[in-house]
Design a protein around this motif. Structure first.
Motif, mmCIF file in Angstrom:
data_model
loop_
_atom_site.group_PDB
_atom_site.id
_atom_site.type_symbol
_atom_site.label_atom_id
_atom_site.label_comp_id
_atom_site.label_asym_id
_atom_site.label_seq_id
_atom_site.Cartn_x
_atom_site.Cartn_y
_atom_site.Cartn_z
ATOM 1 N N LYS A 133 0.832 -1.212 0.000
ATOM 2 C CA LYS A 133 0.000 0.000 0.000
ATOM 3 C C LYS A 133 0.861 1.254 0.000
ATOM 4 C CE LYS A 133 -0.227 0.288 5.008
ATOM 5 N NZ LYS A 133 -0.781 -0.525 6.079
ATOM 6 N N MET A 174 3.619 -7.742 11.968
ATOM 7 C CA MET A 174 3.957 -6.704 10.996
ATOM 8 C C MET A 174 5.464 -6.442 11.089
ATOM 9 S SD MET A 174 0.395 -4.542 11.754
ATOM 10 C CE MET A 174 1.067 -2.993 11.305
ATOM 11 N N MET A 191 -7.392 -12.875 12.103
ATOM 12 C CA MET A 191 -6.396 -11.821 11.918
ATOM 13 C C MET A 191 -6.486 -10.851 13.094
ATOM 14 S SD MET A 191 -6.402 -8.325 10.946
ATOM 15 C CE MET A 191 -5.806 -7.209 9.683
HETATM 16 C C1 LIG Z 1 0.065 -1.303 6.714
HETATM 17 C C2 LIG Z 1 -0.270 -2.597 7.382
HETATM 18 C C3 LIG Z 1 0.708 -3.577 7.594
HETATM 19 C C4 LIG Z 1 2.180 -3.376 7.293
HETATM 20 O O1 LIG Z 1 2.716 -2.511 8.248
HETATM 21 P P1 LIG Z 1 4.313 -2.309 8.388
HETATM 22 O O2 LIG Z 1 4.462 -1.769 9.756
HETATM 23 O O3 LIG Z 1 4.702 -1.364 7.320
HETATM 24 O O4 LIG Z 1 4.937 -3.646 8.244
HETATM 25 C C5 LIG Z 1 0.300 -4.792 8.136
HETATM 26 N N1 LIG Z 1 -0.980 -5.024 8.468
HETATM 27 C C6 LIG Z 1 -1.947 -4.096 8.278
HETATM 28 C C7 LIG Z 1 -3.347 -4.417 8.656
HETATM 29 C C8 LIG Z 1 -1.610 -2.859 7.739
HETATM 30 O O5 LIG Z 1 -2.579 -1.936 7.587
#
Ligand SMILES: *Cc1c(COP(=O)(O)O)cnc(C)c1O
Length: 219
Positions: free
Chosen positions: A31, A189, A157
């Motif tokens: 994104k 993440m 999730m």
């Molecule tokens: C943007 C996003 C991620 C990725 O986040 P990073 O910190 O950049 O790894 C993962 N999960 C969700 C739901 C997100 O919105």
């Protein structure tokens, strides 16, 4: 950090947790990233990506899918009911089934199309008022409800509260998935994917650690 460094850390986390190599799927969260960064990762051979915004994904992925066969894109952001139709046409999986009205909409679409993306139910493990997701105490009955609609629920999730240790939230999600017979665990993440792998994640969602920081002002 880049793709290969993250893959190396995932392999190490799998080994440390006594898990089979390759048991964790890496969703590269693309994104808001500039096209050239995403194309570089596609060119390295990676094929599983995550997007948060239906409109943005609809603008980018048809052309990339044509250029990079085998690309798979999962929806990981909040899904408005009025974007559900476009979403089921665009994504192989949706990680953010978070309310009964969306389930009804997805069930109607599935019936009309004869197919549905795989679905993960988002759980608000921290019961945060500003965050989407089914509350932990309501999860078991929601899983039953969604299964009763013939929807393909494959997992759960979560996004743990920001300033807290995520490990108890990952453990809670794993326990809820096991008790409901769900194999999919979308958790972890950039900042915490190793802890998520230790707790049993099937899918980690990693964005900035692969692509670099997101610049929302450039959208
Ligand atoms: C943007 C996003 C991620 C990725 O986040 P990073 O910190 O950049 O790894 C993962 N999960 C969700 C739901 C997100 O919105």
């Amino acid at each position: 950090m880049g793709l290969s460094a993250i893959k190396g850390r995932i392999a190490a986390a799998e080994a440390a947790a006594g898990r089979a190599p390759g048991s964790v799927q890496l969703i590269a969260v693309s994104k808001v990233q500039p096209a050239e960064r995403v194309e570089a990762v596609l060119a390295e051979g990676h094929r599983l990506f995550g997007e948060n915004y239906v409109q943005e994904a609809a603008g980018k992925w048809p052309a990339w899918r044509a250029r990079f066969p085998g690309a798979v894109v999962h929806m990981i952001g909040p899904l408005q009911t009025n974007k559900a139709k476009l979403a089921v046409e665009l994504f192989e999986a949706i990680h953010t089934l978070d309310r009964p009205s969306l389930a009804v909409k997805l069930a109607n679409l599935a019936q009309a199309r004869g197919a549905s993306p795989d679905l993960f139910i988002q759980v608000n493990t921290g019961a945060e008022p500003q965050k989407a997701g089914i509350l932990p105490e309501a999860l078991d009955s929601f899983v039953k409800e969604v299964r009763g609609m013939d929807l393909p629920v494959v997992g759960l999730m979560c996004i743990p509260p920001e300033s807290l240790d995520p490990a108890p939230h990952f453990a809670m999600l794993a326990e809820m998935a096991a008790r409901n017979g769900l194999a999919g665990l979308s958790m972890g993440m950039s900042s915490d994917f190793e802890a998520a792998i230790a707790a049993g994640a099937s899918h980690v969602r990693v964005g900035s650690a692969i692509f670099g920081a997101r610049d929302y002002s450039a959208r």
